[in-house]
Scaffold this motif. Structure first.
Motif, mmCIF file in Angstrom:
data_model
loop_
_atom_site.group_PDB
_atom_site.id
_atom_site.type_symbol
_atom_site.label_atom_id
_atom_site.label_comp_id
_atom_site.label_asym_id
_atom_site.label_seq_id
_atom_site.Cartn_x
_atom_site.Cartn_y
_atom_site.Cartn_z
ATOM 1 N N THR A 1 0.834 -1.199 0.000
ATOM 2 C CA THR A 1 0.000 0.000 0.000
ATOM 3 C C THR A 1 0.877 1.262 0.000
ATOM 4 N N ASN A 2 0.231 2.389 -0.252
ATOM 5 C CA ASN A 2 0.971 3.647 -0.230
ATOM 6 C C ASN A 2 1.572 3.920 1.151
ATOM 7 N N GLU A 3 0.820 3.535 2.180
ATOM 8 C CA GLU A 3 1.327 3.727 3.547
ATOM 9 C C GLU A 3 2.569 2.867 3.777
ATOM 10 N N ASP A 4 2.548 1.643 3.247
ATOM 11 C CA ASP A 4 3.699 0.750 3.397
ATOM 12 C C ASP A 4 4.920 1.317 2.677
ATOM 13 N N ILE A 5 4.672 1.872 1.493
ATOM 14 C CA ILE A 5 5.774 2.456 0.715
ATOM 15 C C ILE A 5 6.400 3.626 1.471
ATOM 16 N N LEU A 6 5.551 4.534 1.960
ATOM 17 C CA LEU A 6 6.059 5.721 2.652
ATOM 18 C C LEU A 6 6.773 5.367 3.951
ATOM 19 N N SER A 7 6.357 4.263 4.576
ATOM 20 C CA SER A 7 6.985 3.858 5.838
ATOM 21 C C SER A 7 8.438 3.426 5.648
ATOM 22 N N GLN A 8 8.832 3.159 4.408
ATOM 23 C CA GLN A 8 10.206 2.745 4.125
ATOM 24 C C GLN A 8 11.179 3.924 4.167
ATOM 25 N N PHE A 9 10.625 5.150 4.059
ATOM 26 C CA PHE A 9 11.470 6.341 4.024
ATOM 27 C C PHE A 9 11.547 7.000 5.401
ATOM 28 N N PRO A 10 12.702 7.549 5.721
ATOM 29 C CA PRO A 10 12.821 8.286 6.993
ATOM 30 C C PRO A 10 12.029 9.586 6.908
ATOM 31 N N ASP A 11 11.541 10.057 8.042
ATOM 32 C CA ASP A 11 10.818 11.325 8.059
ATOM 33 C C ASP A 11 11.732 12.447 7.572
ATOM 34 N N GLY A 12 11.186 13.308 6.727
ATOM 35 C CA GLY A 12 11.996 14.394 6.194
ATOM 36 C C GLY A 12 11.529 14.803 4.813
ATOM 37 N N ASP A 13 12.350 15.579 4.141
ATOM 38 C CA ASP A 13 11.990 16.102 2.824
ATOM 39 C C ASP A 13 11.745 15.003 1.802
ATOM 40 N N LEU A 14 12.576 13.986 1.804
ATOM 41 C CA LEU A 14 12.442 12.909 0.819
ATOM 42 C C LEU A 14 11.089 12.223 0.937
ATOM 43 N N LYS A 15 10.688 11.923 2.144
ATOM 44 C CA LYS A 15 9.394 11.265 2.368
ATOM 45 C C LYS A 15 8.243 12.154 1.904
ATOM 46 N N ASN A 16 8.360 13.452 2.159
ATOM 47 C CA ASN A 16 7.312 14.383 1.741
ATOM 48 C C ASN A 16 7.190 14.443 0.214
ATOM 49 N N ILE A 17 8.335 14.421 -0.462
ATOM 50 C CA ILE A 17 8.327 14.439 -1.926
ATOM 51 C C ILE A 17 7.713 13.162 -2.474
ATOM 52 N N MET A 18 8.060 12.027 -1.879
ATOM 53 C CA MET A 18 7.496 10.757 -2.319
ATOM 54 C C MET A 18 5.985 10.740 -2.144
ATOM 55 N N GLN A 19 5.516 11.350 -1.054
ATOM 56 C CA GLN A 19 4.077 11.415 -0.827
ATOM 57 C C GLN A 19 3.389 12.251 -1.907
ATOM 58 N N GLU A 20 3.997 13.369 -2.282
ATOM 59 C CA GLU A 20 3.447 14.204 -3.355
ATOM 60 C C GLU A 20 3.348 13.427 -4.663
ATOM 61 N N LEU A 21 4.408 12.674 -4.972
ATOM 62 C CA LEU A 21 4.434 11.908 -6.219
ATOM 63 C C LEU A 21 3.396 10.788 -6.210
ATOM 64 N N ILE A 22 3.241 10.144 -5.071
ATOM 65 C CA ILE A 22 2.267 9.053 -4.961
ATOM 66 C C ILE A 22 0.847 9.585 -5.152
ATOM 67 N N VAL A 23 0.545 10.727 -4.544
ATOM 68 C CA VAL A 23 -0.779 11.337 -4.691
ATOM 69 C C VAL A 23 -1.036 11.703 -6.160
ATOM 70 N N ALA A 24 -0.029 12.292 -6.797
ATOM 71 C CA ALA A 24 -0.153 12.652 -8.211
ATOM 72 C C ALA A 24 -0.335 11.405 -9.074
ATOM 73 N N ASN A 25 0.432 10.377 -8.777
ATOM 74 C CA ASN A 25 0.367 9.133 -9.547
ATOM 75 C C ASN A 25 -1.020 8.504 -9.462
ATOM 76 N N ASP A 26 -1.593 8.479 -8.257
ATOM 77 C CA ASP A 26 -2.932 7.913 -8.081
ATOM 78 C C ASP A 26 -3.979 8.715 -8.847
ATOM 79 N N SER A 27 -3.817 10.035 -8.853
ATOM 80 C CA SER A 27 -4.764 10.896 -9.572
ATOM 81 C C SER A 27 -4.690 10.645 -11.078
ATOM 82 N N LEU A 28 -3.482 10.542 -11.608
ATOM 83 C CA LEU A 28 -3.295 10.324 -13.042
ATOM 84 C C LEU A 28 -3.802 8.954 -13.476
ATOM 85 N N ALA A 29 -3.670 7.969 -12.605
ATOM 86 C CA ALA A 29 -4.093 6.608 -12.938
ATOM 87 C C ALA A 29 -5.596 6.531 -13.177
ATOM 88 N N ASN A 30 -6.341 7.498 -12.631
ATOM 89 C CA ASN A 30 -7.801 7.486 -12.758
ATOM 90 C C ASN A 30 -8.316 8.419 -13.851
#
Length: 206
Positions: free
Chosen positions: A2-31
Protein backbone atom coordinates in the motif's frame (compact mmCIF):
# COMPACT_ATOMS: atom_id res chain seq x y z
CA UNK A 1 2.28 -2.88 -1.00
CA UNK A 2 0.00 0.00 0.00
CA UNK A 3 0.97 3.65 -0.23
CA UNK A 4 1.33 3.73 3.55
CA UNK A 5 3.70 0.75 3.40
CA UNK A 6 5.77 2.46 0.72
CA UNK A 7 6.06 5.72 2.65
CA UNK A 8 6.98 3.86 5.84
CA UNK A 9 10.21 2.75 4.13
CA UNK A 10 11.47 6.34 4.02
CA UNK A 11 12.82 8.29 6.99
CA UNK A 12 10.82 11.32 8.06
CA UNK A 13 12.00 14.39 6.19
CA UNK A 14 11.99 16.10 2.82
CA UNK A 15 12.44 12.91 0.82
CA UNK A 16 9.39 11.27 2.37
CA UNK A 17 7.31 14.38 1.74
CA UNK A 18 8.33 14.44 -1.93
CA UNK A 19 7.50 10.76 -2.32
CA UNK A 20 4.08 11.42 -0.83
CA UNK A 21 3.45 14.20 -3.35
CA UNK A 22 4.43 11.91 -6.22
CA UNK A 23 2.27 9.05 -4.96
CA UNK A 24 -0.78 11.34 -4.69
CA UNK A 25 -0.15 12.65 -8.21
CA UNK A 26 0.37 9.13 -9.55
CA UNK A 27 -2.93 7.91 -8.08
CA UNK A 28 -4.76 10.90 -9.57
CA UNK A 29 -3.30 10.32 -13.04
CA UNK A 30 -4.09 6.61 -12.94
CA UNK A 31 -7.80 7.49 -12.76
CA UNK A 32 -7.84 9.97 -15.64
CA UNK A 33 -9.51 9.10 -18.95
CA UNK A 34 -7.00 8.99 -21.87
CA UNK A 35 -7.33 11.68 -24.53
CA UNK A 36 -6.83 10.82 -28.23
CA UNK A 37 -7.58 12.31 -31.63
CA UNK A 38 -4.71 14.69 -32.36
CA UNK A 39 -2.93 12.81 -35.15
CA UNK A 40 -4.04 12.18 -38.72
CA UNK A 41 -4.37 8.58 -39.83
CA UNK A 42 -1.96 9.26 -42.69
CA UNK A 43 0.69 11.94 -43.06
CA UNK A 44 1.50 13.12 -46.57
CA UNK A 45 5.10 14.28 -47.13
CA UNK A 46 5.64 17.74 -48.56
CA UNK A 47 3.62 20.90 -48.04
CA UNK A 48 0.40 18.99 -47.32
CA UNK A 49 2.21 17.17 -44.52
CA UNK A 50 3.49 20.50 -43.20
CA UNK A 51 -0.09 21.78 -42.99
CA UNK A 52 -1.12 18.56 -41.24
CA UNK A 53 1.66 18.98 -38.68
CA UNK A 54 0.66 22.60 -38.06
CA UNK A 55 -2.93 21.51 -37.40
CA UNK A 56 -1.79 18.77 -35.02
CA UNK A 57 0.58 21.06 -33.11
CA UNK A 58 -2.15 23.70 -32.80
CA UNK A 59 -4.53 21.13 -31.28
CA UNK A 60 -1.81 19.94 -28.90
CA UNK A 61 -0.97 23.47 -27.79
CA UNK A 62 -4.65 24.14 -27.13
CA UNK A 63 -4.88 21.00 -25.00
CA UNK A 64 -1.68 21.87 -23.14
CA UNK A 65 -3.14 25.25 -22.11
CA UNK A 66 -5.87 23.43 -20.18
CA UNK A 67 -5.36 22.48 -16.52
CA UNK A 68 -4.12 18.90 -16.33
CA UNK A 69 -3.18 18.45 -12.67
CA UNK A 70 -3.00 20.84 -9.70
CA UNK A 71 -3.03 23.96 -11.87
CA UNK A 72 -0.40 22.59 -14.26
CA UNK A 73 -0.74 21.90 -17.99
CA UNK A 74 0.16 18.55 -19.55
CA UNK A 75 3.77 19.48 -20.39
CA UNK A 76 4.13 21.57 -17.24
CA UNK A 77 3.51 18.40 -15.28
CA UNK A 78 6.71 16.72 -16.48
CA UNK A 79 8.61 19.94 -15.81
CA UNK A 80 7.28 19.58 -12.27
CA UNK A 81 8.49 15.97 -12.24
CA UNK A 82 11.93 17.19 -13.28
CA UNK A 83 11.90 19.68 -10.39
CA UNK A 84 10.93 16.89 -7.99
CA UNK A 85 13.79 14.78 -9.29
CA UNK A 86 16.19 17.63 -8.52
CA UNK A 87 14.75 17.88 -5.02
CA UNK A 88 15.08 14.13 -4.50
CA UNK A 89 18.71 14.22 -5.64
CA UNK A 90 19.42 16.80 -2.93
CA UNK A 91 17.97 14.38 -0.36
CA UNK A 92 20.42 11.61 -1.19
CA UNK A 93 22.14 11.89 2.17
CA UNK A 94 18.89 10.89 3.90
CA UNK A 95 19.23 7.32 2.63
CA UNK A 96 22.99 7.24 2.08
CA UNK A 97 23.50 6.84 5.83
CA UNK A 98 21.07 3.90 6.10
CA UNK A 99 22.15 0.30 6.19
CA UNK A 100 22.71 -1.13 2.72
CA UNK A 101 19.55 -3.26 2.56
CA UNK A 102 17.28 -0.40 3.61
CA UNK A 103 19.00 2.03 1.25
CA UNK A 104 18.57 -0.39 -1.67
CA UNK A 105 14.84 -0.70 -0.97
CA UNK A 106 14.41 3.10 -0.92
CA UNK A 107 16.31 3.52 -4.18
CA UNK A 108 14.16 0.92 -5.92
CA UNK A 109 10.98 2.55 -4.61
CA UNK A 110 12.12 5.99 -5.82
CA UNK A 111 12.77 4.64 -9.32
CA UNK A 112 9.46 2.74 -9.35
CA UNK A 113 7.43 5.75 -8.20
CA UNK A 114 8.94 8.10 -10.78
CA UNK A 115 8.51 5.52 -13.56
CA UNK A 116 4.91 4.77 -12.61
CA UNK A 117 4.05 8.47 -12.49
CA UNK A 118 5.60 9.09 -15.89
CA UNK A 119 3.86 6.05 -17.39
CA UNK A 120 0.47 7.16 -16.09
CA UNK A 121 1.14 10.69 -17.36
CA UNK A 122 1.92 9.30 -20.84
CA UNK A 123 -1.22 7.14 -20.84
CA UNK A 124 -3.36 10.23 -20.23
CA UNK A 125 -2.43 11.58 -23.67
CA UNK A 126 -0.05 9.23 -25.50
CA UNK A 127 -0.11 11.19 -28.76
CA UNK A 128 1.38 14.27 -27.11
CA UNK A 129 3.70 12.28 -24.84
CA UNK A 130 5.32 10.53 -27.80
CA UNK A 131 5.24 13.41 -30.31
CA UNK A 132 8.82 14.24 -31.29
CA UNK A 133 8.91 18.04 -31.29
CA UNK A 134 11.66 18.87 -28.77
CA UNK A 135 15.15 19.72 -30.04
CA UNK A 136 17.74 17.21 -28.80
CA UNK A 137 21.46 17.03 -29.56
CA UNK A 138 21.12 19.69 -32.24
CA UNK A 139 20.15 17.50 -35.19
CA UNK A 140 17.37 15.36 -33.74
CA UNK A 141 13.93 15.72 -32.21
CA UNK A 142 12.79 13.92 -29.09
CA UNK A 143 9.38 13.33 -27.52
CA UNK A 144 8.36 14.76 -24.13
CA UNK A 145 8.44 11.30 -22.55
CA UNK A 146 11.88 10.65 -24.01
CA UNK A 147 13.04 14.00 -22.69
CA UNK A 148 11.86 13.34 -19.12
CA UNK A 149 13.45 9.87 -19.15
CA UNK A 150 16.77 11.40 -20.14
CA UNK A 151 16.36 13.99 -17.39
CA UNK A 152 15.61 11.38 -14.73
CA UNK A 153 18.45 9.14 -15.90
CA UNK A 154 20.85 12.03 -15.33
CA UNK A 155 19.35 13.55 -12.18
CA UNK A 156 18.63 10.28 -10.34
CA UNK A 157 21.79 8.44 -11.34
CA UNK A 158 22.81 8.04 -7.67
CA UNK A 159 19.52 6.28 -7.06
CA UNK A 160 20.38 3.73 -9.77
CA UNK A 161 17.81 5.03 -12.23
CA UNK A 162 18.21 3.05 -15.50
CA UNK A 163 20.59 4.79 -17.88
CA UNK A 164 19.64 5.28 -21.53
CA UNK A 165 21.84 4.04 -24.34
CA UNK A 166 21.71 6.94 -26.78
CA UNK A 167 23.46 4.87 -29.44
CA UNK A 168 20.63 2.33 -29.63
CA UNK A 169 18.25 2.58 -32.57
CA UNK A 170 14.67 1.42 -32.77
CA UNK A 171 14.57 1.52 -36.53
CA UNK A 172 14.39 -1.68 -38.52
CA UNK A 173 14.65 -2.66 -42.16
CA UNK A 174 10.90 -3.25 -42.35
CA UNK A 175 10.01 0.12 -40.79
CA UNK A 176 12.46 1.91 -43.09
CA UNK A 177 10.92 0.24 -46.14
CA UNK A 178 7.45 1.18 -44.90
CA UNK A 179 8.52 4.79 -44.34
CA UNK A 180 10.01 4.91 -47.85
CA UNK A 181 6.75 3.56 -49.25
CA UNK A 182 4.74 6.27 -47.45
CA UNK A 183 7.22 8.87 -48.71
CA UNK A 184 6.76 7.79 -52.34
CA UNK A 185 2.98 7.51 -52.06
CA UNK A 186 2.85 10.92 -50.42
CA UNK A 187 4.68 12.63 -53.23
CA UNK A 188 2.50 10.88 -55.81
CA UNK A 189 -0.56 12.25 -53.99
CA UNK A 190 1.01 15.70 -53.87
CA UNK A 191 1.71 15.59 -57.60
CA UNK A 192 -1.80 14.33 -58.37
CA UNK A 193 -3.35 17.06 -56.23
CA UNK A 194 -1.30 19.78 -57.88
CA UNK A 195 -2.17 18.40 -61.33
CA UNK A 196 -5.87 18.59 -60.44
CA UNK A 197 -5.50 22.17 -59.21
CA UNK A 198 -3.66 23.26 -62.37
CA UNK A 199 -6.20 21.39 -64.49
CA UNK A 200 -9.09 23.28 -62.84
CA UNK A 201 -7.27 26.61 -63.24
CA UNK A 202 -6.57 25.95 -66.94
CA UNK A 203 -10.19 24.93 -67.51
CA UNK A 204 -11.46 28.13 -65.85
CA UNK A 205 -9.10 30.31 -67.89
CA UNK A 206 -10.10 28.78 -71.23
Amino acid sequence: MTNEDILSQFPDGDLKNIMQELIVANDSLANKEPVYGFHHKFYVPGWIGFIQECIVESKMQKFDKQVFYAGKGYIDFINWIGDKADAVAKCYSEIENMDEAKSTVCKKLIVAIFDSTIDNWAKCCPEIATYCNIDFDGNTKISPIGCIHYTLASTLQKFEYPQIDSSSSESSFVSEIKALGYFIIGYILNAAFLACVFGIIITILK
